[in-house]
Design an enzyme around this catalytic site. Structure first.
Site, PDB file in Angstrom:
ATOM      1  N   GLY A  57      36.349  40.431  37.324  1.00 38.44           N
ATOM      2  CA  GLY A  57      37.739  40.352  36.883  1.00 38.44           C
ATOM      3  C   GLY A  57      38.788  40.454  37.976  1.00 38.44           C
ATOM      4  O   GLY A  57      39.859  39.860  37.876  1.00 38.44           O
ATOM      5  N   ASP A 112      41.362  44.598  38.061  1.00 39.11           N
ATOM      6  CA  ASP A 112      42.268  43.838  37.205  1.00 39.11           C
ATOM      7  C   ASP A 112      42.808  44.733  36.090  1.00 39.11           C
ATOM      8  O   ASP A 112      43.988  44.716  35.781  1.00 39.11           O
ATOM      9  CB  ASP A 112      41.573  42.594  36.623  1.00 39.11           C
ATOM     10  N   ASP A 115      40.523  50.630  31.746  1.00 37.64           N
ATOM     11  CA  ASP A 115      40.519  50.801  30.292  1.00 37.64           C
ATOM     12  C   ASP A 115      40.063  52.234  29.971  1.00 37.64           C
ATOM     13  O   ASP A 115      40.879  53.160  29.978  1.00 37.64           O
ATOM     14  CB  ASP A 115      39.567  49.731  29.731  1.00 37.64           C
ATOM     15  N   LYS A 143      45.616  49.992  31.179  1.00 41.88           N
ATOM     16  CA  LYS A 143      45.607  50.031  29.711  1.00 41.88           C
ATOM     17  C   LYS A 143      45.318  51.462  29.288  1.00 41.88           C
ATOM     18  O   LYS A 143      44.195  51.941  29.403  1.00 41.88           O
ATOM     19  CB  LYS A 143      44.541  49.066  29.179  1.00 41.88           C
ATOM     20  N   ASP A 172      38.474  38.057  31.140  1.00 39.99           N
ATOM     21  CA  ASP A 172      37.763  37.104  30.281  1.00 39.99           C
ATOM     22  C   ASP A 172      37.543  37.619  28.866  1.00 39.99           C
ATOM     23  O   ASP A 172      37.683  38.808  28.586  1.00 39.99           O
ATOM     24  CB  ASP A 172      36.378  36.814  30.871  1.00 39.99           C
TER      25      ASP A 172
HETATM   26  C1  PRP Z   1      36.378  45.228  33.199  1.00 37.14           C
HETATM   27  C2  PRP Z   1      37.378  45.430  34.323  1.00 37.14           C
HETATM   28  C3  PRP Z   1      36.976  46.740  34.909  1.00 37.14           C
HETATM   29  C4  PRP Z   1      36.363  47.487  33.736  1.00 37.14           C
HETATM   30  C5  PRP Z   1      37.334  48.516  33.264  1.00 37.14           C
HETATM   31  O1  PRP Z   1      35.233  44.642  33.719  1.00 37.14           O
HETATM   32  O2  PRP Z   1      37.321  44.398  35.261  1.00 37.14           O
HETATM   33  O3  PRP Z   1      36.047  46.611  35.961  1.00 37.14           O
HETATM   34  O4  PRP Z   1      36.101  46.531  32.706  1.00 37.14           O
HETATM   35  O5  PRP Z   1      36.821  49.184  32.164  1.00 37.14           O
HETATM   36  P1  PRP Z   1      36.672  50.750  32.073  1.00 37.14           P
HETATM   37  O6  PRP Z   1      37.915  51.388  32.586  1.00 37.14           O
HETATM   38  O7  PRP Z   1      36.500  50.942  30.574  1.00 37.14           O
HETATM   39  O8  PRP Z   1      35.449  51.159  32.821  1.00 37.14           O
HETATM   40  P2  PRP Z   1      34.101  43.965  32.813  1.00 37.14           P
HETATM   41  O9  PRP Z   1      32.990  44.947  32.574  1.00 37.14           O
HETATM   42  O10 PRP Z   1      34.734  43.374  31.590  1.00 37.14           O
HETATM   43  O11 PRP Z   1      33.519  42.840  33.747  1.00 37.14           O
HETATM   44  P3  PRP Z   1      34.271  41.617  34.471  1.00 37.14           P
HETATM   45  O12 PRP Z   1      35.139  42.229  35.536  1.00 37.14           O
HETATM   46  O13 PRP Z   1      33.172  40.796  35.038  1.00 37.14           O
HETATM   47  O14 PRP Z   1      35.088  40.886  33.438  1.00 37.14           O
END
Ligand code: PRP
Length: 192
Positions: A57, A112, A115, A143, A172
């Site tokens: 991301g 990016d 969460d 977020k 994504d």
């Molecule tokens: C998303 C984002 C962070 C993570 C944050 O990655 O890029 O790395 O989730 O979430 P958290 O604070 O709940 O740990 P994702 O696992 O969706 O993979 P991607 O980056 O390949 O889209």
């Protein structure tokens, strides 16, 4: 008949291309102000700061941010995955590690979106254990609504307080929408 475009699947644009560009510029200026004067001599061995992007991301954001810095930087990439159901909450797994040791380095993690906070919590712990000189965090979107573990974030592009499912600018849904130049909310009919 006109072909459906990727952007047609977005119900609302949260952060436009122009807004993102402005925020990325402002973040770059803020970060450069904090690290930039040291230039090449950022650490005791004269190495510049090391940006660590989290795949996948953060790619788009890191690419834009890095090009706004006036000072030298190095960058590397790491890949983390959450374990599925049935494991301890917040358990994460290292999928691809950094290429080089980070002992003594000034590390700036680039995300990016933050969460639950589990990914950043894991990485900060891991990088501290590898004896990084400093570890800071920069995220484009903070977020806050689903945070499960408190994390200290040094640089924030946008704070998102609603529980919206957002895509674009690297983010994504089922691997699609990463190449949208803005960040928006996906129409519910495209979420399965
Ligand atoms: C998303 C984002 C962070 C993570 C944050 O990655 O890029 O790395 O989730 O979430 P958290 O604070 O709940 O740990 P994702 O696992 O969706 O993979 P991607 O980056 O390949 O889209």
């Amino acid at each position: 008949m006109k072909q459906e475009q990727l952007g047609d699947r977005i119900s609302k644009i949260l952060y436009s291309e122009e807004q993102i560009e402005r925020r990325v510029g402002a973040l770059a200026e803020q970060i450069a102000g904090d690290y930039g004067d040291r230039g090449f001599a950022a650490d005791s061995k004269g190495r510049p700061i090391l940006l660590v992007g989290i795949l996948r991301g953060a790619l788009v954001f890191m690419s834009d941010l890095a090009r706004r810095f006036p000072m030298p930087v190095e960058y590397d990439l790491i890949s983390i995955s959450s374990y599925g159901n049935g494991t301890a909450p917040g358990a994460v797994r290292l999928v691809k590690d950094l290429e080089k040791p980070i002992g003594g380095r000034d590390v700036l993690i680039i995300e990016d979106i933050i969460d639950t906070g589990f990914t950043i919590e894991y990485l900060k712990r891991s990088f501290a254990a590898r004896n990084a000189a400093s570890v800071r965090v920069c995220t484009l979107v903070d977020k806050t609504v689903r945070r499960e573990t408190p994390v200290e974030i040094d640089y924030i592009g946008f704070t998102l307080e609603e529980d919206a499912f957002i895509v674009g600018y690297g983010m994504d849904y089922a691997e699609l929408y990463r190449n949208l130049p803005f960040i928006g909310v996906l129409k519910p009919e495209f979420i399965r």
